[in-house]
Design a protein around this motif. Structure first.
Motif, PDB file in Angstrom:
ATOM      1  N   VAL A  58       0.840  -1.204   0.000  1.00 46.44           N
ATOM      2  CA  VAL A  58       0.000   0.000   0.000  1.00 46.44           C
ATOM      3  C   VAL A  58       0.871   1.249   0.000  1.00 46.44           C
ATOM      4  O   VAL A  58       0.608   2.229  -0.717  1.00 46.44           O
ATOM      5  CB  VAL A  58      -0.946  -0.016   1.222  1.00 46.44           C
ATOM      6  N   LEU A  59       1.927   1.228   0.822  1.00 52.90           N
ATOM      7  CA  LEU A  59       2.842   2.366   0.878  1.00 52.90           C
ATOM      8  C   LEU A  59       3.536   2.582  -0.468  1.00 52.90           C
ATOM      9  O   LEU A  59       3.664   3.715  -0.948  1.00 52.90           O
ATOM     10  CB  LEU A  59       3.876   2.147   1.985  1.00 52.90           C
ATOM     11  N   ARG A  60       3.992   1.484  -1.124  1.00 56.90           N
ATOM     12  CA  ARG A  60       4.670   1.611  -2.424  1.00 56.90           C
ATOM     13  C   ARG A  60       3.732   2.154  -3.485  1.00 56.90           C
ATOM     14  O   ARG A  60       4.149   2.876  -4.392  1.00 56.90           O
ATOM     15  CB  ARG A  60       5.228   0.253  -2.851  1.00 56.90           C
ATOM     16  N   ALA A  61       2.435   1.771  -3.365  1.00 55.04           N
ATOM     17  CA  ALA A  61       1.457   2.212  -4.362  1.00 55.04           C
ATOM     18  C   ALA A  61       0.915   3.605  -4.061  1.00 55.04           C
ATOM     19  O   ALA A  61       0.101   4.131  -4.830  1.00 55.04           O
ATOM     20  CB  ALA A  61       0.308   1.218  -4.433  1.00 55.04           C
ATOM     21  N   GLY A  62       1.353   4.198  -2.930  1.00 62.64           N
ATOM     22  CA  GLY A  62       0.906   5.537  -2.587  1.00 62.64           C
ATOM     23  C   GLY A  62      -0.540   5.606  -2.133  1.00 62.64           C
ATOM     24  O   GLY A  62      -1.196   6.655  -2.262  1.00 62.64           O
ATOM     25  N   LEU A  63      -1.042   4.481  -1.580  1.00 61.45           N
ATOM     26  CA  LEU A  63      -2.447   4.429  -1.158  1.00 61.45           C
ATOM     27  C   LEU A  63      -2.614   4.631   0.347  1.00 61.45           C
ATOM     28  O   LEU A  63      -3.722   4.441   0.870  1.00 61.45           O
ATOM     29  CB  LEU A  63      -3.061   3.069  -1.550  1.00 61.45           C
TER      30      LEU A  63
END
Length: 633
Positions: A58-63
């Motif tokens: 989620v963090l890598r996807a910016g969510l």
């Protein structure tokens, strides 16, 4: 992988950083993780490891600021018990809405962190977020009575008090706080009584001891779940009505609702009060043959039931079968050995408990100090009493003082016991004063006995036991004038002596006897057996200890009184009602008298029967002329 997302993950704190495996999780293989897909994966997640990997994705996807994804993460962490991470997410969320706050409040209340839940509710109000019905119902679960009334007022201002969830939560809050009037007022105002509301009201009545009202509500319910049944069964058990608890359990077995772990724990507690090992074995078999998990809680209930029913062997068998023993399991078995007079076994288990790396609790020390008291292990008792505070930081409670005072008093260190009581950090209770008076009587310390008794009377602390012991101290030395004064004082103060009563169970029926009882249908046979026993006892050297009859009577009259004590009547009934060789188990509401103790030892040898006597303080196992207490009780 960039450093920024990982540092963001570390910022969440508590429980370790979000970790990544050598092969990234399936979600991380997508260059962009759709928010709906991320939310669905988080909702399905059931392990901490997988959730941390999803959070990293989620963090890598910016969510990580997406409201739905963030909310799902918060709930998932809460569901896994990681409240620190869940709370960190709440704090990092810009302007969290009511759903975020409610989820956090609910999670903390569910985990028993009531103070934290109420602080969150306060923070929410400070953030100008208005609570909804679900927020109130969650917060009320964490409320004591005073805070609950404040929330009740707040719900009235927002016109949420009549919402079914809020009304039920309010009712439950008042019920837990023991405010029956407020709880009943809310209950009567409900247009539709839901099952959970009726159960809360029934719990309130049950907690306050109004079992008739609780049962009336129970009987009026159109449908009942296991919680209803368990509440009513436990109500009977907690208020000393084991027979009613067992009757209701049998009725439950005929219903469509299946008993669960909570049910059998309450039922086993009822059986322990009733003392029927046969019924207990049936329930044990029921547990083994039904989908009820045999865990430490159920195992402990079985251990308690067996030793309280007089079957120490069965209790030890259950103890040995529990693979993952917690300190509560050990405490139960140690307490069982102590109450049955097997003090060395209790102390051996205490040593094993510490060797297993478990830390003794205050209950552990009650058990081992009781064991020392029941066998006169004075030095061991002194050392344990010293060790509990010095080595384990456990401050003595009234029960610990009671054990050490009883130990010292029985062993003849009456003055030391009195000095210990005078130096206690907490006021002595009637049990401790009673132990001191009993020690004074046992060791003929009439001066100290009078001093203690006069103090109790002057402070209005004397109960019936104190008066009786003082009367017995005077009677033992033939001071009948002083005995008369004490009995007059008892009458003036409305104090009545508790009558001795002994019970025995034969063929699943409990029979009770009092001294000189003639009410039993088989009285003629019982007294014939008593005559036969008396002849055999005298042939084996028994002489009635008439000095124990604390009345100014002729010697022959004293012998007649001793001969028809309730213990002897119950044993005689057991002998005529059971097969030769059968163990006889009786229970007395008071302490077994010295004469009956001496006679029972000889009866066990003459009849070749094991006789187990449970009195107010302990168990006595009579086998072939000796007793497990070693004549120290």
């Amino acid at each position: 992988m960039s450093a920024a997302p990982l540092s963001s993950a570390l910022a969440l704190g508590g429980g370790g950083a979000v970790s990544y495996s050598r092969d990234p999780p399936p979600a991380a293989q997508h260059p962009l993780l759709p928010s709906d897909h991320a939310a669905a994966l988080i909702e399905q997640c059931r392990s901490t490891h997988n959730l941390l990997q999803l959070h990293a994705a989620v963090l890598r996807a910016g969510l990580h600021h997406h409201p739905i994804v963030n909310f799902k993460l918060q709930r998932a962490y809460s569901g896994l018990g990681l409240l620190d991470r869940s709370l960190s997410l709440l704090r990092l969320t810009p302007s969290p809405n009511i759903y975020f706050w409610t989820a956090a409040i609910h999670a903390h209340a569910l985990q028993g962190l009531h103070g934290d839940a109420l602080l969150l509710f306060s923070d929410m109000l400070s953030s100008s977020v208005e609570p909804n019905a679900f927020t109130f119902s969650s917060a009320l679960k964490a409320c004591p009575l005073r805070s609950g009334r404040a929330l009740h007022g707040h719900s009235l201002k927002l016109s949420l008090h009549s919402d079914p969830y809020v009304a039920t939560a309010l009712l439950d809050m008042y019920a837990r706080g023991g405010d029956v009037v407020s709880a009943r007022s809310l209950f009567d105002a409900m247009p539709e009584r839901r099952l959970v509301s009726s159960t809360a009201m029934m719990t309130c009545y049950s907690k306050m001891g109004d079992l008739d009202q609780a049962r009336k509500l129970f009987d009026e319910m159109g449908e009942r779940d296991s919680i209803c049944w368990n509440t009513m069964i436990d109500g009977y058990t907690q208020h000393g009505q084991p027979n009613q608890a067992l009757l209701l359990f049998r009725k439950m077995l005929r219903s469509s609702v299946k008993p669960n772990e909570v049910t059998v724990i309450s039922v086993l507690s009822a059986i322990a009060q009733q003392g029927s090992a046969g019924v207990g074995r049936w329930v044990h078999s029921f547990i083994d043959n039904n989908p009820i998990e045999f865990n430490a809680k159920v195992g402990t209930a079985l251990i308690d039931m067996y030793w309280k029913c007089g079957s120490l062997e069965d209790a030890r068998a259950v103890f040995d079968s529990i693979t993952d023993k917690d300190v509560v399991v050990w405490n139960s078995m140690i307490g069982g050995y102590a109450m049955h007079g097997y003090s060395r076994e209790a102390l051996e288990l205490f040593s094993r408990l510490r060797a297993e790396g478990l830390r003794p609790t205050d209950i552990t020390f009650i058990g081992v100090l009781n064991a020392c008291s029941h066998s006169g292990l004075v030095e061991e008792g002194r050392e344990l009493f010293r060790s509990m505070e010095k080595d384990y930081g456990i401050e003595p409670k009234i029960e610990h003082y009671g054990c050490i005072v009883d130990l010292l008093g029985r062993a003849g260190f009456v003055e030391e016991a009195f000095e210990l009581v005078q130096g206690m950090k907490i006021p002595a209770d009637p049990v401790i004063w009673g132990s001191l008076l009993a020690a004074c009587r046992l060791h003929n310390n009439m001066a100290l006995g009078e001093k203690i008794a006069n103090f109790l009377v002057s402070k209005d602390l004397a109960n019936s036991g104190a008066y009786i012991l003082l009367s017995n101290i005077y009677a033992a030395v033939g001071n009948w004038e002083a005995v008369g004064r004490v009995r007059t004082l008892m009458k003036e103060n409305g104090v009545e002596k508790e009558p001795g009563c002994t019970s025995i169970e034969v063929a699943n029926k409990v029979h009770e006897f009092v001294v000189g009882d003639l009410s039993h249908p088989r009285s003629e046979e019982i007294y014939m057996m008593l005559e036969e026993l008396n002849a055999l006892l005298r042939a084996h050297g028994y002489a009635p200890q008439t000095e124990l009859v604390l009345h100014d009577l002729e010697e022959a009259a004293k012998e007649r009184v001793l001969g028809v004590h309730s213990e002897k009547l119950a044993i005689a009934f057991g002998l005529i009602s059971t097969q030769p060789g059968t163990t006889i188990k009786i229970a007395k509401n008071l302490r077994v008298c010295v004469d009956c103790h001496t006679a029972t030892k000889l009866i066990s040898r003459i009849t070749k029967r094991k006789i187990i006597v449970r009195d107010r303080n302990r168990f006595h196992h009579f086998v072939d002329g000796s007793c497990s207490c070693g004549d120290y009780w």
